[in-house]
Motif scaffolding. Sequence first.
Motif, PDB file in Angstrom:
ATOM      1  N   ILE A 225      52.661  26.758  43.324  1.00  0.00           N
ATOM      2  CA  ILE A 225      51.340  26.137  43.292  1.00  0.00           C
ATOM      3  C   ILE A 225      51.155  25.343  44.573  1.00  0.00           C
ATOM      4  O   ILE A 225      52.017  24.541  44.948  1.00  0.00           O
ATOM      5  CB  ILE A 225      51.187  25.221  42.065  1.00  0.00           C
ATOM      6  CG1 ILE A 225      51.352  26.049  40.777  1.00  0.00           C
ATOM      7  CG2 ILE A 225      49.836  24.512  42.067  1.00  0.00           C
ATOM      8  CD1 ILE A 225      51.374  25.210  39.525  1.00  0.00           C
ATOM      9  N   HIS A 229      46.709  21.671  44.702  1.00  0.00           N
ATOM     10  CA  HIS A 229      46.341  22.035  43.339  1.00  0.00           C
ATOM     11  C   HIS A 229      47.279  21.443  42.293  1.00  0.00           C
ATOM     12  O   HIS A 229      47.076  21.677  41.094  1.00  0.00           O
ATOM     13  CB  HIS A 229      46.347  23.566  43.184  1.00  0.00           C
ATOM     14  CG  HIS A 229      45.307  24.248  43.998  1.00  0.00           C
ATOM     15  ND1 HIS A 229      45.437  25.548  44.470  1.00  0.00           N
ATOM     16  CD2 HIS A 229      44.095  23.820  44.450  1.00  0.00           C
ATOM     17  CE1 HIS A 229      44.370  25.877  45.164  1.00  0.00           C
ATOM     18  NE2 HIS A 229      43.544  24.850  45.168  1.00  0.00           N
ATOM     19  N   ILE A 233      45.743  21.200  38.162  1.00  0.00           N
ATOM     20  CA  ILE A 233      46.122  22.038  37.021  1.00  0.00           C
ATOM     21  C   ILE A 233      46.324  21.229  35.746  1.00  0.00           C
ATOM     22  O   ILE A 233      46.357  21.803  34.651  1.00  0.00           O
ATOM     23  CB  ILE A 233      47.394  22.849  37.324  1.00  0.00           C
ATOM     24  CG1 ILE A 233      48.597  21.916  37.539  1.00  0.00           C
ATOM     25  CG2 ILE A 233      47.188  23.761  38.512  1.00  0.00           C
ATOM     26  CD1 ILE A 233      49.908  22.662  37.577  1.00  0.00           C
ATOM     27  N   ALA A 238      40.887  23.215  33.639  1.00  0.00           N
ATOM     28  CA  ALA A 238      41.121  23.659  35.012  1.00  0.00           C
ATOM     29  C   ALA A 238      41.962  24.928  34.993  1.00  0.00           C
ATOM     30  O   ALA A 238      43.023  24.975  34.369  1.00  0.00           O
ATOM     31  CB  ALA A 238      41.833  22.569  35.803  1.00  0.00           C
ATOM     32  N   ARG A 239      41.488  25.960  35.678  1.00  0.00           N
ATOM     33  CA  ARG A 239      42.217  27.231  35.754  1.00  0.00           C
ATOM     34  C   ARG A 239      42.101  27.775  37.164  1.00  0.00           C
ATOM     35  O   ARG A 239      40.993  28.003  37.671  1.00  0.00           O
ATOM     36  CB  ARG A 239      41.685  28.246  34.740  1.00  0.00           C
ATOM     37  CG  ARG A 239      41.704  27.764  33.302  1.00  0.00           C
ATOM     38  CD  ARG A 239      41.423  28.898  32.338  1.00  0.00           C
ATOM     39  NE  ARG A 239      42.532  29.836  32.325  1.00  0.00           N
ATOM     40  CZ  ARG A 239      42.420  31.109  31.914  1.00  0.00           C
ATOM     41  NH1 ARG A 239      41.248  31.583  31.555  1.00  0.00           N
ATOM     42  NH2 ARG A 239      43.469  31.897  31.906  1.00  0.00           N
ATOM     43  N   LEU A 240      43.239  27.997  37.801  1.00  0.00           N
ATOM     44  CA  LEU A 240      43.245  28.576  39.133  1.00  0.00           C
ATOM     45  C   LEU A 240      42.985  30.076  39.031  1.00  0.00           C
ATOM     46  O   LEU A 240      43.218  30.689  37.983  1.00  0.00           O
ATOM     47  CB  LEU A 240      44.586  28.307  39.808  1.00  0.00           C
ATOM     48  CG  LEU A 240      44.984  26.830  39.962  1.00  0.00           C
ATOM     49  CD1 LEU A 240      46.334  26.712  40.653  1.00  0.00           C
ATOM     50  CD2 LEU A 240      43.918  26.052  40.727  1.00  0.00           C
ATOM     51  N   GLU A 242      44.579  32.681  40.060  1.00  0.00           N
ATOM     52  CA  GLU A 242      45.745  33.466  39.645  1.00  0.00           C
ATOM     53  C   GLU A 242      45.967  33.352  38.147  1.00  0.00           C
ATOM     54  O   GLU A 242      46.314  34.323  37.471  1.00  0.00           O
ATOM     55  CB  GLU A 242      46.996  32.998  40.398  1.00  0.00           C
ATOM     56  CG  GLU A 242      48.231  33.812  40.044  1.00  0.00           C
ATOM     57  CD  GLU A 242      49.487  33.244  40.679  1.00  0.00           C
ATOM     58  OE1 GLU A 242      50.568  33.826  40.448  1.00  0.00           O
ATOM     59  OE2 GLU A 242      49.398  32.226  41.382  1.00  0.00           O
ATOM     60  N   SER A 243      45.770  32.153  37.606  1.00  0.00           N
ATOM     61  CA  SER A 243      45.946  31.950  36.174  1.00  0.00           C
ATOM     62  C   SER A 243      44.926  32.750  35.377  1.00  0.00           C
ATOM     63  O   SER A 243      45.250  33.353  34.345  1.00  0.00           O
ATOM     64  CB  SER A 243      45.838  30.465  35.847  1.00  0.00           C
ATOM     65  OG  SER A 243      45.967  30.245  34.461  1.00  0.00           O
TER      66      SER A 243
END
Length: 288
Positions: A225, A229, A233, A238-240, A242-243
């Motif tokens: 990560i 970021h 997280i 919150a969602r990146l 990739e997630s």
Amino acid sequence: MAATAIVLVIVGLGIYHLVGRTLQPVEDMSAELAEITTTDLGHRVPVPAHHDEIRYLATVVNDTLELLEAALRRERRFTAEASHDLRTPITGAILRLEEALMDPDTVDWPRMAKELLSEVERQQAIAEDILTLARLDADRTAQHQRTDLAGLTRAELRRRLPGRIPIRTELQPGVVVSCDRLLIARLLTNLLDNAQRHAATAVTVAVRAEDDTGVLTVFDDGAGIAPQHREIIFERFARLPESRQRDPKGTGLGLAICREIAHAHHGTLTIEDPGQGTCLVLRMPLAD
């Protein structure tokens, strides 16, 4: 006698004036507090220039108002995000059903039912996570008991079904903490699920003692990560990118719940830089 009366009057007036000057800051604080409402916490009480107990009281009151205002902002943001995450898929499902009913003979109903069931399951997961966060916010009096952290971790690992990524362990026995076993088990499950989604070849779970602190780490050898970021997280919803790609059905609440559980145990949950991959670290006080 007259001279004595005059002296008493002068002394009384002096005392009245002195008391009035002393209590004036309290009156100013009271007037400002009266203006505060649940929808407007932006007011702050005036802080007297002289250093005394009243200045200390004003400072404490302003600090408390600052905390209340921050908590209200978090609650409003959480409510807005929760409403959005729950309302948007429901609206989409309603539109799909309405369109399908306009021409029902051309619709693949088993396929649509399967897709809608998947969406409903995701909404159920979001609702359950929201209720968990609400309980943690409302009640920090967890049912604590003395627990061997390594033993608890080993028991939870035995309950897990074999996953795509193997889990290695480095569990130091005798790391005894005071905790709510169900909450710490929930935290560990969330961290392991997250690690196995992002790992490349392996996940490592470790328990050790550092001075008067019990430490639980969950490491995965995935992409890691980015530093900017590593606090994002832990925010709710919150969602990146990739997630979202790896787990489209995720709620974005798993790590937020983990951090709240850590705080409920007077501990911390952070990301440490392992050089490669991601290392989530829970620290909590050892039991007396």
